[in-house]
Motif scaffolding. Structure first.
Motif, mmCIF file in Angstrom:
data_model
loop_
_atom_site.group_PDB
_atom_site.id
_atom_site.type_symbol
_atom_site.label_atom_id
_atom_site.label_comp_id
_atom_site.label_asym_id
_atom_site.label_seq_id
_atom_site.Cartn_x
_atom_site.Cartn_y
_atom_site.Cartn_z
ATOM 1 N N PRO A 140 0.832 -1.210 0.000
ATOM 2 C CA PRO A 140 0.000 0.000 0.000
ATOM 3 C C PRO A 140 0.864 1.256 0.000
ATOM 4 O O PRO A 140 1.968 1.263 0.555
ATOM 5 N N ASP A 141 0.356 2.302 -0.622
ATOM 6 C CA ASP A 141 1.149 3.529 -0.759
ATOM 7 C C ASP A 141 1.541 4.142 0.573
ATOM 8 O O ASP A 141 2.567 4.838 0.671
ATOM 9 N N ASP A 142 0.734 3.924 1.611
ATOM 10 C CA ASP A 142 1.005 4.591 2.882
ATOM 11 C C ASP A 142 1.874 3.764 3.834
ATOM 12 O O ASP A 142 2.101 4.165 4.975
ATOM 13 N N VAL A 143 2.382 2.623 3.393
ATOM 14 C CA VAL A 143 3.260 1.809 4.233
ATOM 15 C C VAL A 143 4.705 2.225 4.016
ATOM 16 O O VAL A 143 5.174 2.341 2.877
ATOM 17 N N LEU A 144 5.417 2.465 5.104
ATOM 18 C CA LEU A 144 6.832 2.799 5.085
ATOM 19 C C LEU A 144 7.608 1.583 5.588
ATOM 20 O O LEU A 144 7.307 1.059 6.662
ATOM 21 N N PHE A 145 8.582 1.130 4.839
ATOM 22 C CA PHE A 145 9.410 0.008 5.274
ATOM 23 C C PHE A 145 10.621 0.550 6.024
ATOM 24 O O PHE A 145 11.418 1.304 5.464
ATOM 25 N N ILE A 146 10.721 0.182 7.295
ATOM 26 C CA ILE A 146 11.743 0.792 8.152
ATOM 27 C C ILE A 146 12.865 -0.159 8.540
ATOM 28 O O ILE A 146 13.855 0.270 9.131
ATOM 29 N N GLY A 147 12.738 -1.452 8.241
ATOM 30 C CA GLY A 147 13.788 -2.358 8.670
ATOM 31 C C GLY A 147 13.524 -3.781 8.228
ATOM 32 O O GLY A 147 12.720 -4.047 7.336
ATOM 33 N N SER A 148 14.235 -4.701 8.886
ATOM 34 C CA SER A 148 14.097 -6.113 8.550
ATOM 35 C C SER A 148 14.316 -6.955 9.799
ATOM 36 O O SER A 148 14.870 -6.493 10.802
ATOM 37 N N LEU A 149 13.891 -8.212 9.692
ATOM 38 C CA LEU A 149 13.982 -9.125 10.831
ATOM 39 C C LEU A 149 14.297 -10.526 10.319
ATOM 40 O O LEU A 149 13.692 -10.991 9.352
ATOM 41 N N GLY A 150 15.236 -11.183 10.981
ATOM 42 C CA GLY A 150 15.536 -12.574 10.663
ATOM 43 C C GLY A 150 16.684 -12.737 9.683
ATOM 44 O O GLY A 150 17.156 -11.779 9.071
ATOM 45 N N ASP A 151 17.123 -13.987 9.547
ATOM 46 C CA ASP A 151 18.231 -14.281 8.642
ATOM 47 C C ASP A 151 17.890 -13.978 7.194
ATOM 48 O O ASP A 151 18.779 -13.699 6.383
ATOM 49 N N ASN A 152 16.613 -14.043 6.852
ATOM 50 C CA ASN A 152 16.192 -13.767 5.480
ATOM 51 C C ASN A 152 15.860 -12.303 5.241
ATOM 52 O O ASN A 152 15.380 -11.940 4.171
#
Length: 206
Positions: A140-152
């Motif tokens: 969705p346009d209003d989602v900001l991706f701020i990081g990651s989690l896990g080995d993948n």
């Protein structure tokens, strides 16, 4: 003696829960200084020397804070106003990597040099990549991706209200997706879980 990082004033925190969560995160990470640590010229901290992984490997990277100009530059580059709790986080750390980058929060990367090791060590994972360069097509346009989690390196998203959640690309709008009230509570909860996977020398348990 190393100077203590100054925390935002009470009026700058979104709420007391975030302030408490950050204090707990900081205390937890600082315990690993017993394994060794180094501070870069800009204030970036690498904590928990783990030479069994690599000669210059550290468990945790806490990048130097952004100022208001840096936050504005990030917002301009990703064409998005950042939620208040994320702005507060960036003024403490322009990104963070915990437990050998099992947990990441992205930041504003200002250099891509691979030859200047000091400069490279001060740079977080770029927040531009998951939001602009390789943004999921069904996000969705209003989602900001701020990081990651896990080995993948599974993506962590943030809604406009500042709530953080685990992005599930197959079912992004599922109501069963795990969520957190802020970037601070995300970091605290996940760091507490992942810490149990490591022994006092920073080795992962078998």
């Amino acid at each position: 003696m190393e100077p203590i990082k100054e925390m935002p004033g009470q009026e700058e925190w979104s709420n007391e829960e975030d302030a408490r969560a950050y204090r707990e995160i900081r205390a937890s990470v600082d315990k690993w200084k017993s394994l060794g640590y180094k501070t870069y010229p800009d204030g970036t901290e690498w904590i928990g020397h783990t030479p069994h992984r690599a000669p210059e490997a550290y468990l945790h990277q806490l990048y130097a804070p952004l100022d208001a100009i840096g936050v504005g530059q990030m917002e301009s580059e990703i064409s998005c106003r950042l939620p208040d709790n994320f702005r507060c986080f960036l003024m403490l750390h322009n990104g963070i990597g915990l437990f050998a980058n099992y947990i990441n929060v992205y930041g504003l990367r200002r250099s891509w040099s691979r030859t200047n090791l000091v400069e490279a060590g001060q740079q977080p994972f770029s927040i531009l990549e998951p939001n602009v360069q390789r943004r999921p097509s069904n996000a969705p346009d209003d989602v900001l991706f701020i990081g990651s989690l896990g080995d993948n390196r599974n993506l962590i998203g943030m809604n406009p209200d500042g709530r953080v959640f685990r992005w599930e690309s197959d079912d992004p709008l599922s109501g069963s997706i795990k969520s957190y009230t802020s970037v601070f509570t995300f970091l605290l909860e996940e760091a507490n879980e992942v810490a149990a996977l490591f022994d006092p020398d920073g080795r992962e348990h078998d």
